[in-house]
Design a protein around this motif. Structure first.
Motif, PDB file in Angstrom:
ATOM      1  N   MET A   1       3.207 -37.257  -7.147  1.00  0.00           N
ATOM      2  CA  MET A   1       4.466 -36.233  -6.859  1.00  0.00           C
ATOM      3  C   MET A   1       4.169 -36.778  -5.590  1.00  0.00           C
ATOM      4  O   MET A   1       3.200 -36.773  -4.773  1.00  0.00           O
TER       5      MET A   1
ATOM      6  N   TYR B   1       5.543 -36.370  -1.502  1.00  0.00           N
ATOM      7  CA  TYR B   1       6.206 -34.695  -0.707  1.00  0.00           C
ATOM      8  C   TYR B   1       6.422 -35.553   0.846  1.00  0.00           C
ATOM      9  O   TYR B   1       5.761 -36.563   1.077  1.00  0.00           O
TER      10      TYR B   1
ATOM     11  N   ASP C   1      -0.254 -31.669  -6.839  1.00  0.00           N
ATOM     12  CA  ASP C   1       0.866 -31.384  -7.015  1.00  0.00           C
ATOM     13  C   ASP C   1       0.709 -30.021  -5.670  1.00  0.00           C
ATOM     14  O   ASP C   1       0.273 -30.651  -4.846  1.00  0.00           O
ATOM     15  N   LEU C   2       1.512 -29.175  -5.623  1.00  0.00           N
ATOM     16  CA  LEU C   2       2.643 -28.604  -4.159  1.00  0.00           C
ATOM     17  C   LEU C   2       0.838 -27.536  -3.755  1.00  0.00           C
ATOM     18  O   LEU C   2       0.410 -28.440  -2.829  1.00  0.00           O
ATOM     19  N   ASP C   3      -0.071 -27.028  -4.277  1.00  0.00           N
ATOM     20  CA  ASP C   3      -1.420 -26.852  -4.117  1.00  0.00           C
ATOM     21  C   ASP C   3      -2.317 -27.974  -3.160  1.00  0.00           C
ATOM     22  O   ASP C   3      -2.806 -27.495  -2.178  1.00  0.00           O
ATOM     23  N   GLU C   4      -1.610 -29.282  -3.388  1.00  0.00           N
ATOM     24  CA  GLU C   4      -2.967 -29.989  -2.719  1.00  0.00           C
ATOM     25  C   GLU C   4      -1.799 -30.176  -1.597  1.00  0.00           C
ATOM     26  O   GLU C   4      -2.380 -30.894  -0.245  1.00  0.00           O
TER      27      GLU C   4
ATOM     28  N   ILE D   1      -0.064 -28.354  -0.230  1.00  0.00           N
ATOM     29  CA  ILE D   1      -0.047 -27.354   0.469  1.00  0.00           C
ATOM     30  C   ILE D   1      -1.532 -27.228   1.746  1.00  0.00           C
ATOM     31  O   ILE D   1      -1.619 -27.336   2.865  1.00  0.00           O
ATOM     32  N   ALA D   2      -2.214 -27.866   0.929  1.00  0.00           N
ATOM     33  CA  ALA D   2      -3.594 -27.812   1.259  1.00  0.00           C
ATOM     34  C   ALA D   2      -3.754 -28.926   2.346  1.00  0.00           C
ATOM     35  O   ALA D   2      -4.277 -28.889   4.172  1.00  0.00           O
TER      36      ALA D   2
ATOM     37  N   LYS E   1      -1.547 -27.870   5.360  1.00  0.00           N
ATOM     38  CA  LYS E   1      -2.208 -26.513   6.952  1.00  0.00           C
ATOM     39  C   LYS E   1      -3.839 -26.969   7.564  1.00  0.00           C
ATOM     40  O   LYS E   1      -3.561 -27.276   8.509  1.00  0.00           O
TER      41      LYS E   1
ATOM     42  N   PRO F   1       9.401 -31.683  -1.583  1.00  0.00           N
ATOM     43  CA  PRO F   1       9.261 -32.976  -2.912  1.00  0.00           C
ATOM     44  C   PRO F   1      10.100 -34.115  -2.488  1.00  0.00           C
ATOM     45  O   PRO F   1      11.389 -33.440  -2.052  1.00  0.00           O
TER      46      PRO F   1
END
Lengths: 114, 412
Positions: free
Chosen positions: A1, A3, A87-90, A92-93, A96, A110
């Motif tokens: 993905m 982003y 994915d979104l969790d990565e 987000i990490a 941050k 995305p």
């Protein structure tokens, strides 16, 4: 993905033409961060302040050129990253860890073509 | 089996089947649609052949085939080829018990539904829809929102999960505690929102039962998470006291005046068992301590026994050590008033920074009560007017109006 990480901050913090010690500090941090991202960073850039912005509006098929950004807001788009994440969790990490010197926001979007 | 019995079979199977389909096909809408379609087919097939021995396994197999067909149709429409789904169950799989046929992926699905990137007002609703099989209309009644609005929110949430690529995996260890907290607090808030209006007993009865079921399911799925036990304890205590929360006229009954004879003893026993585990696994957690507070009250056998204010204050003192905020202090003041007198409590209340509390009804309600008890009736009346202006839920409003009435009667 893929982003885009869009960085929103109050640009007044960096002075009228984004120069000086604060901008040097944040640019240094961005360079270190880009290095850390390595191949996961697909692109990105810092942007000059909104007084340099020009907006082309299309209304009823008619295009008009305007000075300034599309919308006046307390926080302005000041730069962006294009990243690759599982994915979104990565995402987000990673988002941050985008360096910031003041209050602001990182918007994770995305890309239309994943 | 009659129609409503079949409905119950569908509902009981829905969470496990939907979750397994989501894990397999990585598509919430597809999973939801395929499960609905399998129910439709079951209604006609079971009429002719009778209900199969293992209805859940039957539904899962049909839903899987439906999902594969739906994917094929989508693929031809979109002209691109996604990863092929795993193969259909084999003949041997058909023979074995549904627990082995349907992998339990509910925890994964709950984490997806409660992901912090999903709109807060959709998370619990999505969980109840996909895991508990509640209908949109049932959920909209519990949350007091318009059915079409809720349906719209659910569609948006599902699209967001797909578009932003919310992972279809359990959170990685480094995100686990943050994501667990986001998930548990989502469900906690959803429950208290429905619990807020003490008068809404019938409307929320089914919803509350599902929330209890869900909290128990979380404990079963994560037996080593103290926070999950604590949430289950909290919800079971709260639900146990529900019948005593209002009187015959629908007026709120404060905790200390609730008749313990009306409490559900079975739910309290279940809550006690959850609390034992929570206290063992997460003794310092704010949620465990909040469950302990409920436990203080639930040991009371009848109204002639003294109210457990000492226990309540002790637990608030422990809670302050992990979560020092104005709300905890405000609640502690209520216990102080009973133990050390209203004067002491009022002095303590007035040291609170009331900036955040100004719009918080319970703060003014406590203050009004303490002012009344210390003989400052005019000020008390003014405080009651403030609470009423903040639009409390109906059962609370009735009680406040009664208190205000008593105060005025005393003055005359």
């Amino acid at each position: 993905m893929k982003y885009a990480l869009l960085i929103y901050e109050d640009e007044a913090f960096y002075g009228p033409d984004k120069s000086g010690s604060k901008i040097e500090e944040i640019v240094g941090k961005h360079m270190a961060f880009a290095q850390e991202l390595g191949a996961r960073r697909l692109g990105g850039a810092g942007l000059k302040s909104t007084p340099s912005a020009t907006t082309i509006r299309t209304s009823a098929g008619k295009k008009t050129v305007h000075d300034g950004p599309f919308a006046e807001a307390r926080e302005q788009l000041g730069g962006f990253y294009l990243i690759e994440a599982a994915d979104l969790d990565e995402a987000i990490a990673i988002a941050k860890k985008v360096p910031v010197l003041q209050d602001g926001a990182i918007e994770i979007r995305p890309l239309l073509q994943p | 089996m009659n129609g409503s019995a079949i409905e119950r079979v569908f509902r009981a199977a829905s969470g496990r089947i939907t979750a397994a389909l989501v894990a397999r096909f990585r598509d919430l809408s597809l999973a939801e649609d395929a499960f609905s379609e399998s129910c439709v087919r079951a209604l006609s097939a079971w009429q002719e052949t009778g209900v199969p021995d293992d209805p859940a396994a039957w539904l899962y197999r049909v839903a899987s085939r439906v999902a594969v067909d739906m994917l094929r149709r989508q693929r031809t429409r979109r002209q691109f080829v996604p990863d092929p789904p795993p193969p259909d169950p084999t003949a041997e799989e058909v023979m074995i018990d549904d627990r082995h046929v349907i992998p339990d992926e509910r925890l994964r699905l709950i984490f997806i539904c409660c992901h912090p990137a999903v709109a807060p007002d959709a998370r619990a609703a999505l969980t109840l829809r996909l895991i508990c099989g509640l209908t949109v209309s049932e959920i909209s009644r519990a949350f007091l929102i318009d059915e079409a609005t809720l349906a719209q929110r659910l569609v948006r949430a599902k699209r967001k999960i797909a578009d932003a690529a919310v992972p279809f995996e359990l959170p990685a260890p480094e995100y686990w505690s943050e994501r667990l907290e986001a998930m548990l607090s989502t469900l906690e808030v959803a429950y208290s929102k429905a619990h807020e209006d003490a008068a809404g007993l019938t409307r929320h009865a089914g919803f509350a039962a599902e929330m209890l079921h869900l909290s128990t399911m979380l404990v079963d799925l994560m037996p080593d998470e103290g926070e999950a036990h604590a949430l289950a304890a909290l919800l079971h205590y709260a639900e146990a006291r529900r019948p005593a929360r209002t009187d015959a006229r629908g007026m709120m009954v404060p905790l200390s005046l609730q008749d313990p004879a009306l409490w559900h003893r079975e739910l309290i026993a279940a809550a006690d068992a959850f609390l034992v585990q929570a206290a063992r696994l997460a003794p310092e957690s704010a949620r465990t301590l909040q469950a302990k507070l409920q436990a203080c009250w639930c040991t009371r056998a009848n109204l002639s026994e003294p109210a457990p204010w000492g226990c309540v204050r002790d637990v608030y003192d422990q809670l302050l050590r992990v979560r020092d905020d104005a709300i905890v202090r405000l609640n502690r003041v209520v216990a102080v008033a009973e133990l050390d007198g209203a004067d002491v409590a009022l002095a303590e209340l007035d040291t609170l920074d009331d900036k955040g509390l100004a719009q918080f009804g319970p703060y003014h309600a406590v203050r009004a009560d303490l002012l009344a008890r210390t003989g400052r009736a005019d000020e008390a009346r003014a405080e009651y007017q403030v609470v009423l202006a903040l639009d409390p839920p109906p059962a609370e409003r009735q009680w406040l109006i009664q208190r205000l009435g008593e105060l005025s009667a005393k003055l005359q």
